[in-house]
Design a protein around this motif. Structure first.
Motif, PDB file in Angstrom:
ATOM      1  N   ASP A  30       0.856  -1.180   0.000  1.00  0.00           N
ATOM      2  CA  ASP A  30       0.000   0.000   0.000  1.00  0.00           C
ATOM      3  C   ASP A  30       0.899   1.238   0.000  1.00  0.00           C
ATOM      4  N   LYS A  31       0.280   2.400  -0.144  1.00  0.00           N
ATOM      5  CA  LYS A  31       1.046   3.633  -0.269  1.00  0.00           C
ATOM      6  C   LYS A  31       1.905   3.903   0.962  1.00  0.00           C
ATOM      7  N   GLU A  32       1.342   3.702   2.139  1.00  0.00           N
ATOM      8  CA  GLU A  32       2.087   3.955   3.374  1.00  0.00           C
ATOM      9  C   GLU A  32       3.317   3.040   3.477  1.00  0.00           C
ATOM     10  N   THR A  33       3.129   1.773   3.173  1.00  0.00           N
ATOM     11  CA  THR A  33       4.241   0.817   3.233  1.00  0.00           C
ATOM     12  C   THR A  33       5.305   1.153   2.197  1.00  0.00           C
ATOM     13  N   LEU A  34       4.864   1.543   1.011  1.00  0.00           N
ATOM     14  CA  LEU A  34       5.801   1.917  -0.042  1.00  0.00           C
ATOM     15  C   LEU A  34       6.626   3.134   0.367  1.00  0.00           C
ATOM     16  N   ILE A  35       5.981   4.092   1.005  1.00  0.00           N
ATOM     17  CA  ILE A  35       6.700   5.284   1.473  1.00  0.00           C
ATOM     18  C   ILE A  35       7.730   4.899   2.529  1.00  0.00           C
ATOM     19  N   ILE A  36       7.345   4.040   3.463  1.00  0.00           N
ATOM     20  CA  ILE A  36       8.274   3.600   4.514  1.00  0.00           C
ATOM     21  C   ILE A  36       9.464   2.875   3.896  1.00  0.00           C
ATOM     22  N   CYS A  37       9.195   1.968   2.967  1.00  0.00           N
ATOM     23  CA  CYS A  37      10.279   1.227   2.308  1.00  0.00           C
ATOM     24  C   CYS A  37      11.209   2.175   1.560  1.00  0.00           C
ATOM     25  N   THR A  38      10.632   3.153   0.879  1.00  0.00           N
ATOM     26  CA  THR A  38      11.435   4.132   0.148  1.00  0.00           C
ATOM     27  C   THR A  38      12.322   4.928   1.099  1.00  0.00           C
ATOM     28  N   GLN A  39      11.756   5.336   2.226  1.00  0.00           N
ATOM     29  CA  GLN A  39      12.543   6.086   3.209  1.00  0.00           C
ATOM     30  C   GLN A  39      13.686   5.234   3.763  1.00  0.00           C
ATOM     31  N   LEU A  40      13.418   3.965   4.025  1.00  0.00           N
ATOM     32  CA  LEU A  40      14.479   3.081   4.523  1.00  0.00           C
ATOM     33  C   LEU A  40      15.592   2.928   3.488  1.00  0.00           C
ATOM     34  N   LEU A  41      15.215   2.792   2.229  1.00  0.00           N
ATOM     35  CA  LEU A  41      16.220   2.679   1.170  1.00  0.00           C
ATOM     36  C   LEU A  41      17.028   3.968   1.040  1.00  0.00           C
ATOM     37  N   GLU A  42      16.363   5.117   1.161  1.00  0.00           N
ATOM     38  CA  GLU A  42      17.062   6.401   1.090  1.00  0.00           C
ATOM     39  C   GLU A  42      18.029   6.580   2.245  1.00  0.00           C
ATOM     40  N   MET A  43      17.742   5.934   3.388  1.00  0.00           N
ATOM     41  CA  MET A  43      18.639   6.017   4.545  1.00  0.00           C
ATOM     42  C   MET A  43      19.785   5.019   4.443  1.00  0.00           C
ATOM     43  N   GLY A  44      19.788   4.219   3.382  1.00  0.00           N
ATOM     44  CA  GLY A  44      20.920   3.326   3.151  1.00  0.00           C
ATOM     45  C   GLY A  44      20.672   1.860   3.460  1.00  0.00           C
ATOM     46  N   MET A  45      19.443   1.475   3.745  1.00  0.00           N
ATOM     47  CA  MET A  45      19.164   0.067   4.023  1.00  0.00           C
ATOM     48  C   MET A  45      19.420  -0.763   2.775  1.00  0.00           C
ATOM     49  N   ASN A  46      19.958  -1.936   2.975  1.00  0.00           N
ATOM     50  CA  ASN A  46      20.231  -2.856   1.885  1.00  0.00           C
ATOM     51  C   ASN A  46      18.900  -3.310   1.276  1.00  0.00           C
ATOM     52  N   PRO A  47      18.718  -3.125  -0.048  1.00  0.00           N
ATOM     53  CA  PRO A  47      17.450  -3.504  -0.685  1.00  0.00           C
ATOM     54  C   PRO A  47      17.106  -4.985  -0.542  1.00  0.00           C
ATOM     55  N   GLU A  48      18.102  -5.852  -0.606  1.00  0.00           N
ATOM     56  CA  GLU A  48      17.851  -7.288  -0.468  1.00  0.00           C
ATOM     57  C   GLU A  48      17.402  -7.627   0.954  1.00  0.00           C
ATOM     58  N   ALA A  49      17.997  -6.965   1.928  1.00  0.00           N
ATOM     59  CA  ALA A  49      17.597  -7.186   3.315  1.00  0.00           C
ATOM     60  C   ALA A  49      16.165  -6.697   3.536  1.00  0.00           C
ATOM     61  N   LEU A  50      15.823  -5.548   2.963  1.00  0.00           N
ATOM     62  CA  LEU A  50      14.467  -5.024   3.086  1.00  0.00           C
ATOM     63  C   LEU A  50      13.460  -5.973   2.437  1.00  0.00           C
ATOM     64  N   ALA A  51      13.780  -6.465   1.262  1.00  0.00           N
ATOM     65  CA  ALA A  51      12.888  -7.409   0.579  1.00  0.00           C
ATOM     66  C   ALA A  51      12.700  -8.666   1.420  1.00  0.00           C
ATOM     67  N   SER A  52      13.763  -9.129   2.048  1.00  0.00           N
ATOM     68  CA  SER A  52      13.683 -10.308   2.907  1.00  0.00           C
ATOM     69  C   SER A  52      12.783 -10.064   4.115  1.00  0.00           C
ATOM     70  N   VAL A  53      12.902  -8.896   4.712  1.00  0.00           N
ATOM     71  CA  VAL A  53      12.067  -8.545   5.865  1.00  0.00           C
ATOM     72  C   VAL A  53      10.593  -8.480   5.458  1.00  0.00           C
ATOM     73  N   VAL A  54      10.312  -7.841   4.331  1.00  0.00           N
ATOM     74  CA  VAL A  54       8.929  -7.733   3.859  1.00  0.00           C
ATOM     75  C   VAL A  54       8.361  -9.121   3.586  1.00  0.00           C
ATOM     76  N   THR A  55       9.131  -9.972   2.940  1.00  0.00           N
ATOM     77  CA  THR A  55       8.685 -11.339   2.644  1.00  0.00           C
ATOM     78  C   THR A  55       8.420 -12.114   3.922  1.00  0.00           C
ATOM     79  N   THR A  56       9.304 -12.002   4.894  1.00  0.00           N
ATOM     80  CA  THR A  56       9.141 -12.702   6.171  1.00  0.00           C
ATOM     81  C   THR A  56       7.913 -12.197   6.915  1.00  0.00           C
ATOM     82  N   LEU A  57       7.730 -10.885   6.948  1.00  0.00           N
ATOM     83  CA  LEU A  57       6.561 -10.318   7.633  1.00  0.00           C
ATOM     84  C   LEU A  57       5.254 -10.759   6.973  1.00  0.00           C
TER      85      LEU A  57
END
Length: 71
Positions: A30-57
């Motif tokens: 959803d839009k809120e989740t997409l914004i949060i993910c984008t902000q995390l990526l802009e702060m330098g979070m590893n995209p693969e790690a973020l994808a793994s967290v989203v998949t696990t959740l």
């Protein structure tokens, strides 16, 4: 003041474009989740790690939902 409005409009347009891409790729975000993910990526979070967290959740949420629903 114009620069703030311009930045806000540009940010909204960027989110709208990302939302459309997300929809086309059928991410289910959803839009809120997409914004949060984008902000995390802009702060330098590893995209693969973020994808793994989203998949696990998502998997955990589905598991909880299945346990709660009557069979």
């Amino acid at each position: 003041m114009t620069s703030e409005f311009g930045t806000s409009a540009a940010a909204k347009e960027a989110i709208d474009i990302l939302m459309e891409m997300s929809r086309l790729l059928n991410t289910g975000l959803d839009k809120e989740t997409l914004i949060i993910c984008t902000q995390l990526l802009e702060m330098g979070m590893n995209p693969e790690a973020l994808a793994s967290v989203v998949t696990t959740l998502r998997a955990e949420a589905a598991k909880i939902k299945a346990e709660e629903s009557p069979s």
